[in-house]
Design a protein around this motif. Sequence first.
Motif, PDB file in Angstrom:
ATOM      1  N   LYS A   9       2.561   1.726  -3.294  1.00 39.81           N
ATOM      2  CA  LYS A   9       1.580   1.889  -4.377  1.00 39.81           C
ATOM      3  C   LYS A   9       1.849   0.900  -5.498  1.00 39.81           C
ATOM      4  CE  LYS A   9       1.500   6.585  -2.927  1.00 39.81           C
ATOM      5  NZ  LYS A   9       2.022   7.919  -3.111  1.00 39.81           N
ATOM      6  N   ASN A  64       3.639  10.883   2.746  1.00 39.12           N
ATOM      7  CA  ASN A  64       3.542   9.423   2.626  1.00 39.12           C
ATOM      8  C   ASN A  64       4.605   8.681   3.420  1.00 39.12           C
ATOM      9  OD1 ASN A  64       2.192   7.151   1.476  1.00 39.12           O
ATOM     10  ND2 ASN A  64       3.928   6.891   0.084  1.00 39.12           N
ATOM     11  N   ILE A  93       0.838  -1.206   0.000  1.00 38.47           N
ATOM     12  CA  ILE A  93       0.000   0.000   0.000  1.00 38.47           C
ATOM     13  C   ILE A  93       0.870   1.252   0.000  1.00 38.47           C
ATOM     14  CG2 ILE A  93      -1.675   1.330   1.340  1.00 38.47           C
ATOM     15  CD1 ILE A  93      -2.966  -1.244   2.171  1.00 38.47           C
ATOM     16  N   LYS A  94       1.936   1.204   0.787  1.00 44.75           N
ATOM     17  CA  LYS A  94       2.797   2.370   0.894  1.00 44.75           C
ATOM     18  C   LYS A  94       3.538   2.638  -0.411  1.00 44.75           C
ATOM     19  CE  LYS A  94       4.083   5.181   4.289  1.00 44.75           C
ATOM     20  NZ  LYS A  94       3.253   5.681   5.357  1.00 44.75           N
ATOM     21  N   VAL A 118       0.463   6.746   7.753  1.00 48.60           N
ATOM     22  CA  VAL A 118      -0.128   7.758   6.881  1.00 48.60           C
ATOM     23  C   VAL A 118       0.072   7.307   5.442  1.00 48.60           C
ATOM     24  CG1 VAL A 118      -0.053  10.151   6.123  1.00 48.60           C
ATOM     25  CG2 VAL A 118       0.371   9.594   8.511  1.00 48.60           C
ATOM     26  N   TYR A 119      -0.985   7.388   4.652  1.00 55.65           N
ATOM     27  CA  TYR A 119      -0.923   6.948   3.268  1.00 55.65           C
ATOM     28  C   TYR A 119      -1.399   8.076   2.380  1.00 55.65           C
ATOM     29  CZ  TYR A 119      -0.598   2.761   5.953  1.00 55.65           C
ATOM     30  OH  TYR A 119      -0.207   1.857   6.883  1.00 55.65           O
ATOM     31  N   LEU A 120      -0.583   8.418   1.399  1.00 57.31           N
ATOM     32  CA  LEU A 120      -0.941   9.510   0.496  1.00 57.31           C
ATOM     33  C   LEU A 120      -0.977   8.997  -0.936  1.00 57.31           C
ATOM     34  CD1 LEU A 120      -1.257  12.467  -0.449  1.00 57.31           C
ATOM     35  CD2 LEU A 120       1.205  12.685  -0.285  1.00 57.31           C
ATOM     36  N   TYR A 121      -2.104   9.179  -1.567  1.00 62.51           N
ATOM     37  CA  TYR A 121      -2.249   8.802  -2.978  1.00 62.51           C
ATOM     38  C   TYR A 121      -2.652  10.030  -3.777  1.00 62.51           C
ATOM     39  CZ  TYR A 121      -1.770   3.791  -2.521  1.00 62.51           C
ATOM     40  OH  TYR A 121      -1.265   2.536  -2.326  1.00 62.51           O
ATOM     41  N   ASP A 122      -1.957  10.273  -4.877  1.00 59.14           N
ATOM     42  CA  ASP A 122      -2.436  11.340  -5.752  1.00 59.14           C
ATOM     43  C   ASP A 122      -3.127  10.704  -6.957  1.00 59.14           C
ATOM     44  OD1 ASP A 122      -0.537  10.658  -7.631  1.00 59.14           O
ATOM     45  OD2 ASP A 122       0.926  12.082  -6.877  1.00 59.14           O
TER      46      ASP A 122
END
Lengths: 272, 436
Positions: free
Chosen positions: A160, B291, A157-158, B296-300
Motif C-alpha cells: 500500500k 492481506n 500494491i501489497k 489476495v489484496y486487502l485495503y481498508d
Amino acid sequence: MSYLLFQFSFVGYFLAMSMYIAFFVSQNNTVRLLSRRIFTAAAILHTLNIIARYYEAGHTPITTQHETVSFFAWAIAWGYLSFRWRYSVKNFGTFVSVLTVLFMLIAALASREILPLVPALQSWWLPVHASIAIVANGFLALACIGGIMYLLQEREIKRKHFGLFYSRLPSLDALDKLNQHCLSVGFPLFTLGIISGSVWAKQAWGAYWHWDPKETWSLITWFLYAALVHLRFTVGWRGRPAAIMTIIAFLAVLFTLWGVNYLLGGIHSYAK
Amino acid sequence: MPSESIVLLGVNHKTTPLAVREKMALAEGYAEPLKALGRIQGLKEYYLLSTCNRVEVLYTTDDLASSRAEVLSLLFGKAVPATDLDKYVYQYENEEAVRHLFMVASSLDSMIVGEAQILGQLKEAYRHASQMKCSGLVLNKLLHRSFFVAKRVRTETRIGASAVSISYAAVELARKIFGQLDDKRVMLIGAGEMAELAAEHLVGQGVAKVVVVNRTLERAVKLARRFNGEAVSLDELVDQLVNVDIIISSTGAAGTILSKDDVKPVLRERRNRPLFFIDIAVPRDLDQDINELDNVYLYDIDDLTSVVEMNKAGRDREAVKAERIVAEETLKFSGWLESMEVTPTIVELRQMADDICRGELEKTLGRVHGLGPEEKKSIEKMASAIVAKMLHNPLQYLKTDSNGHGVDRRSRINTVRELFQLEGSSEISNVRGEDE
C-alpha cells in the motif's frame, strides 16, 4: 562490415534504452514513439549484422561467446517486437531494452574473432539446435522480465505504498498473462531445443544423452519450467510464486549458458 | 423563545448499532409513516428521512414533551422497546436542530464524511413530505436552506473530494489488480453510503455482476435490485467468495466477519484467481492478516485514504471549514426564525414606517418656507396619522389569532414581511428557487 553493423545496433539499443528510461520517468508519448522506432531500427541492424557475420564466417554465427550472447540479445529484441505486434504491455519496452543492452555489452566485451568450426559442429543441426535453443531462451528472458515487473508492481500494491512503479507498470493481471504467453512460447521451443540437441548428439557422439554438464543443467532448467507450466495449468498457480519461479528458472538458463562453460566444462563447452 | 419549536429526533450510525438500526429503518417507504405522523395532534409541520445509516424526523410543535413520546412510539414503537429508545435516540431543538440538519445535508455527519449521496436522499425525503403537504413555511425554508448549505460546503471546501476519490482509488486499484473489470464480480457485504458509492463506481466501469450479502435478506434483495444483482444471505458468505472477485464490506458488526483461515481454502477452489477486499467498515470487518495471502489484496478505509493522499490533517482542516459554514448558516437561519415572530415584526414595521415618515417630512419642511411652528406641528401630525391608519390593518392581521384568517401565524408574518420588504427574511427567501 559485420562488426560495424554490430556497433551501430549496439549504439541503437543503447539510445533506445536511454529514451525508454526517459519515457519511463516522464511518461511522455512522443518519447515513447521515438524509443520504439530506435529500438526497432537497432533490431533490424542487428539482424543485418548476424547475416553479414554468417557470410564472413561461412557458418551459422552461434558458436563463440560473442556470437551466442549477441544472438541471445537478438532473440530477446525480436521476441519483444513480436509481442508488441500482437499486444502491448505498458512500459515493457523499458525493461526489455535494459536487458538487451546488457547482453549486447557482454557480447561486445567478448572476443569477436571468427574461429574455424570444430568438426563436431560441422552439421546442419548447428543452426537448428542452437537457434531454437537461444530463441527459446529469448522468450524465457522475456518471461523473467515480466516476473520482475510483476514483483515490483505487486510489492507496491501489497504494501500500500505507491512509488515509482504503481502508475507506470501495467496491471498484475496483464503481467501475469505476459508471463504465461512467454512461457507458452518459450517452453515448447526449449523442449524442441533439447530434443534437437539430443538427436544431433546421437549423430555426432553416438548417444542421445551423455550427462554432460550442459545437458544436465538444461534438463534441470527444463524441469523447473515444466513444473511451473504444469502448476499453472493444473492448479492455477499464478501471481507472486509463479513470478519468483520464473526468475529462478531463468537464472538456471543463464547458468546453463555461462556457468557450465566456465565452472563445469564438458564436451559441450565450445564457446569459451 | 418562540412558543413553536423545531424538533429533530433521530438515530444514526453513531448512536445505534446496525442490528437495531435495521429494525428501525422505514422499510415500506415514506408515504405510510408520513400519513401516520399527520394524525398526531401536536405536529404542525413534519418530514422524515430514512437511509441505511440514519432515521430522522423533523417537526415543529407547540408541545415538546407529548409530541416526542407520540412520534417515537409511532415510528419505532414496534421495533424497539420504549425503555431502550432513550439510549439510541438523540433530540435537538431549534437552533441545534437546524445545525444538525445542515450537518447531515453537508455530509459532515455521514459515516464517510463528504459522500454525496445523502443530499440526494434528503431531497427525495423532502419531496415526499412536500408532496403530501406535510411541510409548511418553516420546514420548506429550512430544507431548501439545507440544500443550499450542502452546496456551499461542497463548493467551498474539499470535503467531498475525499469520498469521491476514495471510491475512485478503489476502482483504480481494482484495475491495477485485474486489468479488465468487465468479467469481474463484485460482492457487497452490508450496506452503507460509501459501499454503495464504490459499488456504483464499479458498476459504472462495467463489472459483470453484483452480489449483495446482508444479515436481513430483505434489505439485500432491495439493494440487489438497485444494481440488478443477486441477493445472498450472510450464511453463504464464504461459499460466495469462490464466485466473486471484488468484495466491499461495510457491515456494522463489532468483530471481524472474515478471517485469514476462511479465505485460504477458497483460493485453491478459485485456482488462485486474485481477490480484492475493500473494507469500509469502522470498526473493520475483515481480518488484517488476509492481506498476507498470495493473490489476495486487502485495503481498508485508511489505506484507501492514504492512496488518495488526502491525509487526516487535511481532512480535518476541511471539516473545520465546513463546520464554520454550517455554524454561519445556522446563525442566519436562526435570525430569520426569530424575525418570524409577531413582536419583532411589529417593531420593524413601525420602525420602517416612522423612518419613511420622518424622511419625507424633513424633505418637505426643508423646501417649504414661511411655516410657523403651529403649522409644522399639524403637518407632522397628519403624516403620523396617515402612517398609523395605513398600518392599522396589517398590524391587526398580525396580532389576531389564526381562527379569523384560516392562515397560521408564521404565514401571516411571512406575508407581511414580504409585502413590506422587511429585512432579515430577504436573504433566506431568495434561496428557494436555486435548487429546483
